[in-house]
Design a protein around this motif. Structure first.
Motif: not given
Length: 303
Positions: A1, A25, A181
């Motif tokens: 993240m 995220n 991510t």
């Protein structure tokens, strides 16, 4: 993240990034979008710790970037750079090794990507023999071959033909399914609209809009109609309920003041055009971008 919190960067008298905040995220494709010079590249360079922010905070999985985190990140910069005299296979092995990847596993992943992109037969050729598009694919493979968890792509579609762009879009979706991510910057709204769950639109160093695509379209979109026709459609842009017109060969995308104006538009076309298609469209990210950013490039910094 990735968490970016009220980040500021100034170069002499130029404010390149002004209190930008967002979160990308795991298992998500996040789009950092905006015109050239908006501050996208500067933001990505700060995430990579190539340059430091003047204020604000950047966190990777909840903490400031550590040296050990760099092996978990794949970064494709806007300014491409490959060792031109190295063979493609040797280059990909080198790029993986400097990221701490296992040589055999990285080589197997690189071979799969070379095959997927249709350039495996070029593995033993030198980089300077590659076309621009091929070199771009090789650099993408060098970014992902060590299997990083966090991926940053700065204008990744530059130099690619439409077929190669589609291959790359599909690759992004596959990496997302693996839980990566993924953050990428672009000024091409169609690409962002195809694959991003959430976006941040910046212009002149500042946030303009952010959120999921559905939220952005709900808040900022206006009704539009696509018309395919035969005839002279020059009068459409002058209709009082038409906000804007995007022209294509024998087709128009017409932005309306209100969804209630669709009937008025259809009536206005009757007898003047031979309408082959009349379709209500979902608001596009392109139209939202044009309306909110327009063509004003004053203050552009190439950042």
């Amino acid at each position: 993240m990735i968490e970016v919190k009220k980040v500021v960067k100034q170069y002499d008298s130029v404010l390149a990034v002004d209190k930008i905040s967002f979160t990308a995220n795991s298992g998500e494709i996040f789009g950092l979008i905006g015109p050239n010079g908006a501050g996208k590249t500067t933001t990505i360079r700060m995430i990579m710790n190539i340059i430091a922010p003047d204020s604000g905070q950047i966190l990777i999985d909840g903490h400031p970037m550590r040296e050990s985190d760099k092996a978990r990140i794949g970064y494709l910069p806007e300014e491409r750079g490959l060792y031109k005299k190295m063979k493609v296979g040797e280059l990909l092995a080198f790029l993986s090794e400097i990221k701490g990847g296992d040589r055999k596993a990285c080589a197997e992943r690189a071979d799969k990507w070379l095959t997927r992109f249709g350039i495996y037969d070029w593995k033993e050729r030198k980089v300077d023999e590659l076309s621009k598009g091929m070199a771009q694919k090789v650099q993408f493979i060098g970014t992902v071959a060590h299997d990083p968890q966090v991926l940053l792509f700065d204008e990744p579609f530059s130099g690619l033909d439409p077929l190669s762009q589609d291959l790359l879009l599909q690759a992004f979706l596959d990496l997302k399914r693996q839980g990566k991510t993924i953050l990428f910057s672009t000024h091409i709204m169609d690409h962002a609209e195809k694959i991003c769950e959430r976006i941040l639109l910046i212009n002149k160093s500042r946030e303009v809009i952010s959120g999921s695509l559905a939220e952005v379209k709900s808040r900022h979109g206006t009704p539009a109609v696509r018309i395919e026709y035969d005839g002279n459609a020059g009068f459409v842009a002058k209709l009082p309920f038409v906000k804007s017109v995007r022209e294509f060969p024998r087709a128009l995308e017409v932005e309306l003041a209100s969804v209630d104006d669709t009937d008025s538009l259809y009536s206005a076309l009757a007898g003047k055009l031979k309408v082959r298609r009349f379709e209500l469209l979902e608001p596009s990210l392109h139209s939202i971008f044009i309306r909110l950013v327009g063509t004003d490039k004053e203050g552009s910094t190439n950042a």
